[in-house]
Every structure is written in structure tokens, then in C-alpha cells.
Design an enzyme around this catalytic site. Structure first.
Site, PDB file in Angstrom:
ATOM      1  N   TYR A 154      -8.638 -17.228  46.443  1.00 36.37           N
ATOM      2  CA  TYR A 154      -8.870 -17.716  47.801  1.00 36.37           C
ATOM      3  C   TYR A 154     -10.355 -17.625  48.114  1.00 36.37           C
ATOM      4  O   TYR A 154     -10.983 -16.587  47.873  1.00 36.37           O
ATOM      5  CB  TYR A 154      -8.077 -16.878  48.814  1.00 36.37           C
ATOM      6  CG  TYR A 154      -8.253 -17.351  50.237  1.00 36.37           C
ATOM      7  CD1 TYR A 154      -7.590 -18.479  50.699  1.00 36.37           C
ATOM      8  CD2 TYR A 154      -9.102 -16.680  51.115  1.00 36.37           C
ATOM      9  CE1 TYR A 154      -7.755 -18.920  52.004  1.00 36.37           C
ATOM     10  CE2 TYR A 154      -9.276 -17.116  52.420  1.00 36.37           C
ATOM     11  CZ  TYR A 154      -8.601 -18.238  52.861  1.00 36.37           C
ATOM     12  OH  TYR A 154      -8.774 -18.685  54.150  1.00 36.37           O
ATOM     13  N   ASP A 258     -16.869 -14.408  43.676  1.00 37.99           N
ATOM     14  CA  ASP A 258     -16.501 -14.249  45.073  1.00 37.99           C
ATOM     15  C   ASP A 258     -16.137 -12.779  45.284  1.00 37.99           C
ATOM     16  O   ASP A 258     -15.040 -12.333  44.947  1.00 37.99           O
ATOM     17  CB  ASP A 258     -15.327 -15.163  45.424  1.00 37.99           C
ATOM     18  CG  ASP A 258     -15.079 -15.198  46.924  1.00 37.99           C
ATOM     19  OD1 ASP A 258     -15.369 -14.170  47.579  1.00 37.99           O
ATOM     20  OD2 ASP A 258     -14.619 -16.225  47.434  1.00 37.99           O
ATOM     21  N   LYS A 286     -16.566  -9.265  54.482  1.00 41.18           N
ATOM     22  CA  LYS A 286     -15.603  -8.196  54.830  1.00 41.18           C
ATOM     23  C   LYS A 286     -16.203  -6.800  54.929  1.00 41.18           C
ATOM     24  O   LYS A 286     -16.851  -6.468  55.909  1.00 41.18           O
ATOM     25  CB  LYS A 286     -14.435  -8.232  53.848  1.00 41.18           C
ATOM     26  CG  LYS A 286     -13.678  -9.569  53.921  1.00 41.18           C
ATOM     27  CD  LYS A 286     -12.257  -9.467  53.470  1.00 41.18           C
ATOM     28  CE  LYS A 286     -11.590 -10.812  53.336  1.00 41.18           C
ATOM     29  NZ  LYS A 286     -10.410 -10.996  54.125  1.00 41.18           N
TER      30      LYS A 286
HETATM   31  N1  PMP Z   1     -13.326 -15.189  49.684  1.00 48.66           N
HETATM   32  C1  PMP Z   1     -12.367 -14.274  49.508  1.00 48.66           C
HETATM   33  C2  PMP Z   1     -12.174 -13.674  48.147  1.00 48.66           C
HETATM   34  C3  PMP Z   1     -11.559 -13.889  50.574  1.00 48.66           C
HETATM   35  O1  PMP Z   1     -10.571 -13.007  50.377  1.00 48.66           O
HETATM   36  C4  PMP Z   1     -11.792 -14.472  51.843  1.00 48.66           C
HETATM   37  C5  PMP Z   1     -10.966 -14.073  53.057  1.00 48.66           C
HETATM   38  N2  PMP Z   1      -9.754 -13.514  52.824  1.00 48.66           N
HETATM   39  C6  PMP Z   1     -12.810 -15.417  51.972  1.00 48.66           C
HETATM   40  C7  PMP Z   1     -13.565 -15.742  50.877  1.00 48.66           C
HETATM   41  C8  PMP Z   1     -13.082 -16.075  53.289  1.00 48.66           C
HETATM   42  O2  PMP Z   1     -13.654 -15.177  54.163  1.00 48.66           O
HETATM   43  P1  PMP Z   1     -13.568 -15.402  55.763  1.00 48.66           P
HETATM   44  O3  PMP Z   1     -12.125 -15.252  56.141  1.00 48.66           O
HETATM   45  O4  PMP Z   1     -14.466 -14.343  56.316  1.00 48.66           O
HETATM   46  O5  PMP Z   1     -14.075 -16.785  56.028  1.00 48.66           O
END
Ligand code: PMP
Length: 446
Positions: A154, A258, A286
Site C-alpha cells: 500500500y 516505502d 507515520k
Molecule cells: N505507504 C505506506 C506503506 C502506508 O502504510 C501508508 C498509509 N497506511 C501510506 C504510504 C500512505 O500514507 P498516508 O495515509 O499518510 O497518506
């Protein structure tokens, strides 16, 4: 630990249900993320302390969502709160890029010091934006159109990275397919949103090699979660990341990790430091700010230095807003303290949770696997010793998985969707034992 049988003890959510109905009059899905309906149980919260949450009906819960990852310190960490209050009293909003503070430099220096790939850092607000910027930077750097991403990883909700289904035997480029059965399927996507990314199975080096053999010269970037937290906490197969790194070097492709979840949760250097494979770019978010919105792209100087007039644009009104930067600095300072005491605490509590859950499942004759890196794990109902892929994840007992997760709040513990446990340093032994008791009672009801 005692064993419990039976249903919820006096738990009710009447007030939350009433609020859910009120919300439905003004808020689509009665809430603000995805499509709603992820939790069977409507819950509205009033306050939080340490690792505990309270709802409007007066129920108390052990918090194993931790804001969906950011809450690495738990709620109400005194030093963190103190830093935020100080910043609120001084100056909390400024005007990105034009008006800045010395804190921006201090935070960038910290990230450069800790994260192996980081020579330069650019702040944004959400993980989705960081991914968007990383893709743009990689395309500009390589002058190539495509990027590669992987099944069940994701990377935020923007058009080109959200969901899709991998084409098992593509006639040409392995572009994602739309399917209404895809959990992340959405109407309203730009018609060509999937035209410039390949979607492959992860942890399968043969598929990647074959794809790069044919199309490597057209690929700007490979973007992946280095540990697949969003798809069951899967570790990379031994040697997989090392080989991906080699392939990127051979084909002149930007390797991007990521680390929105793993950055600062797995450790100060993220998964890349823990696994010993250094990408060219990393997206962070995060846990970086311990609970406030903050994200960043970190990486090689020559890639990030494209962010200048006439070259690559990376904008945002709130980028580097002082309250978020102060929150990030406070979080990293706390994480650095006493040679990583926070991480040792997380390890202890995570080990206690893992052992307890496995013991409960064994006693109840339920095959179970606990897997995931430091700070986040999954309890999966399977007899496999490890799960490496989306395909294998789909073979766990999914109905039991979903039922377990959705009944846990009634038994006093809140988990992330699907049964993901985010561990915070605020957990005490008593909190862990209460969470285990919730799990035991929930399993008795399945
Ligand atoms: N990359 C990863 C690996 C994530 O888990 C998430 C959110 N769960 C995101 C990107 C997107 O981050 P945001 O919800 O702050 O836009």
C-alpha cells in the site's frame, strides 16, 4: 494467565451507535477514511492516556491501533506533549519554504544521520504525498515513464498507486488490471492512471528479472515496502532485497523503499538499516512525528537536488509546519534516548504479546502464526511457519481473521483492520495481559 469463556461483560455502545446515526446525516460512511464499514462496531472516543482509550459509552480499551502506526510512544508521553505545548505557545504555523525555522535543518540532519539512504530530505505532510513526490523525482532523474510496484503493498490513495490486480500472464507490459473484487478498487480514477506502472507479485525474483529483461530500460523506479506490513507483515525472502538492489543498479533504476510504516518504528534507521540494503529513496511518515501529520522523502543528493526552479516541483502549504517539525524532533529525541530504550520496551511488550497469543491459540487448538517486524505484527490463523506473499496470505483462515478482529473491541482491545497489532512504548505488562485476555475471550466466541 487465566482463561476466559463467554461473551462481552456489560459492554455496550449505545451512545456510539446514536452518534453513528447522527454522523450519517452529514458524513458519507459516517467517518473519514476509505469507504467506512471497516469496523462492524461504531465507536466514538473521548480521550486517551498511555496505551488506553475511552469511548463515549465509558468503555476502556487497550489501544493496539496507535493511530494506524504514528503512535509509537502511545498517548500522552510527557516530553512529547511538553514539546508540542511549547511550540504552540511560540509559533505553530508559518508558510512553507518561504518562512522556515532552524528546526527544519535540525530534523533533516537527524534523518540524514540515522537513515542510511538519506543524504537530502524534503518534508511533506502525508505518506501519500511523499510517494507521489518520490515517483516524480525518479521519473525526472531517469527520464523514463514506468514504475514498478507490487501486489498488496500500500502506498497511499492516489490514482496511480491504489490497488489493481496483477495480470498473471500479460501479453505485453504487466500493467495493473481493474477489478471490482479488489479491496482497493475505486471508481473515479483517471482513465490512464494504471498506464505507467507495472504490478508484480512481491518476493518473486524470477518475475522481476524477467520483467526487467524486457522492459528495464523503460522503468524509472521500483517502489516497495521492504517488509510487507500492509500485506500480512511478510519479511523479504533471504537475498530478495539484495538482488533487487543489484538489478536496479544494472538497469539504472531508482530503488525506493516505502518506509512510511517501517521508518522509525522498526528502528531509527528504518527497515533499510535493519535489513542492510540501502535504497536510493525512502518515503517516511507515520511514526516520524509520533502522532501528528508529517512525512518526508529522503534519499540520494543527486535525486533530491532536482527539487529546484525549472526542474522538479514538490509543493505544499503545510510542508515543514513548525508544530509537525517540533513533534518529529521530539519523537526522534525520545527514540534516540538511552541507546534506544523505547525500542527495547517495544521489543519486550511485543514478545510478551506474541508468546501469550501463541499460547492461547495452542491451548484452543487453533493454528496460529505471529509475524511482523518490531512495532507491528499480525496474528494469522494458519499452520504455516512464515508467510511470504499475498498469495499465501489469501490462504489463511480469512473469515476467522475478520471475525476475530471485529469482535476484539467488545472484549476491550482495539486492533487495526484485518488483525494488525501496532505496539507502542506506552504498553505496560498489565496492558498486555488485558489485551491477551481480550484475545482469549474473543477466540472463545468464534
Ligand atoms: N505507504 C505506506 C506503506 C502506508 O502504510 C501508508 C498509509 N497506511 C501510506 C504510504 C500512505 O500514507 P498516508 O495515509 O499518510 O497518506
Amino acid at each position: 494467565m487465566a482463561s476466559f469463556e463467554g461473551g462481552p461483560r456489560g459492554w455496550s455502545n449505545t451512545k456510539s451507535q446514536a452518534l453513528q446515526e447522527r454522523a450519517a446525516e452529514v458524513m458519507p460512511g459516517s467517518q473519514t477514511n476509505f469507504r467506512g464499514g471497516l469496523l462492524n462496531t461504531p465507536l466514538f472516543f473521548t480521550h486517551a492516556r498511555g496505551a488506553r482509550l475511552w469511548d463515549v459509552d465509558g468503555n476502556e480499551y487497550i489501544d493496539l491501533i496507535n493511530a494506524g502506526g504514528p503512535g509509537i510512544l502511545g498517548h500522552s508521553h510527557p516530553e512529547y506533549i511538553e514539546a508540542l505545548k511549547r511550540q504552540l505557545d511560540t509559533m505553530y504555523s508559518l508558510g512553507s519554504g518561504i518562512c522556515q525555522t532552524e528546526m527544519d535543518i535540525e530534523l533533516s540532519e537527524k534523518i540524514v544521520r540515522h537513515v542510511p539512504c538519506a543524504e537530502r530530505v524534503r518534508f511533506c505532510v502525508t505518506g501519500s504525498e511523499a510517494v507521489h513526490l518520490a515517483i516524480r523525482l525518479a521519473r525526472a532523474h531517469t527520464k523514463r515513464p514506468y514504475f514498478i510496484r507490487f501486489q498488496s503493498h500500500y502506498h497511499g490513495w492516489f490514482d496511480s498507486v491504489l490497488g489493481g490486480v496483477a495480470d498473471a500472464s500479460p501479453a505485453d507490459r504487466p500493467l495493473p488490471l481493474e477489478s471490482e473484487r479488489d479491496f482497493f478498487h475505486t471508481e473515479g480514477r483517471a482513465p490512464d492512471a494504471f498506464k505507467y506502472s507495472f504490478l508484480l507479485p512481491w518476493n518473486d525474483i524470477d518475475v522481476l528479472e524477467a520483467t526487467l529483461e524486457k522492459y528495464g530500460h523503460e522503468v524509472a523506479m521500483i517502489h516497495m515496502e521492504p517488509i510487507l506490513v500492509n500485506g500480512g507483515g511478510c519479511p523479504p525472502r533471504p537475498g530478495y532485497l539484495e538482488r533487487v538492489r543489484e538489478l536496479c543498479d544494472e538497469h539504472g533504476i531508482v530503488l525506493s523503499f516505502d518506509e512510511v510504516i517501517t521508518g522509525f518504528r522498526v528502528g531509527l534507521g528504518g527497515a533499510q538499516a535493519a535489513l542492510g540494503v540501502t535504497p536510493d529513496l525512502a518515503t517516511l511518515g507515520k511514526a516520524l512525528a509520533g502522532g501528528l501529520p508529517m512525512a518526508a522523502v529522503a534519499g540520494k543528493k543527486e535525486i533530491l537536488d532536482q527539487l529546484r526552479v525549472g526542474k522538479v516541483a514538490g509543493a505544499g502549504t503545510f510542508n515543514g509546519y513548525p508544530l509537525g517539525v517540533a513533534a518529529s524532533l521530539a519523537t526522534l529525541k525520545i527514540l534516540e534516548k538511552d541507546d534506544g530504550a523505547v525500542y527495547r520496551r517495544i521489543d519486550l511488550m511485543q514478545a510478551r504479546l506474541k508468546e501469550g497469543l501463541l499460547e492461547i491459540c495452542e491451548r484452543r487448538g487453533i493454528p496460529a502464526l505471529v509475524q511482523g517486524p518490531r512495532g507491528v505484527f499480525f496474528l494469522l490463523f494458519t499452520d504455516k511457519p512464515v508467510i511470504y506473499s499475498f498469495k499465501e496470505l489469501m490462504q489463511v483462515d480469512l473469515p476467522r481473521q475478520l471475525k476475530f478482529y471485529s469482535l476484539m473491541p467488545e472484549e476491550g482491545t482495539i486492533l487495526m483492520y484485518g488483525g494488525r497489532w501496532y505496539v507502542s512504548a506506552a504498553l505496560t505488562e498489565a496492558d498486555v495481559d488485558r489485551a491477551l485476555e481480550s484475545a482469549d475471550r474473543t477466540l472463545a466466541r468464534l
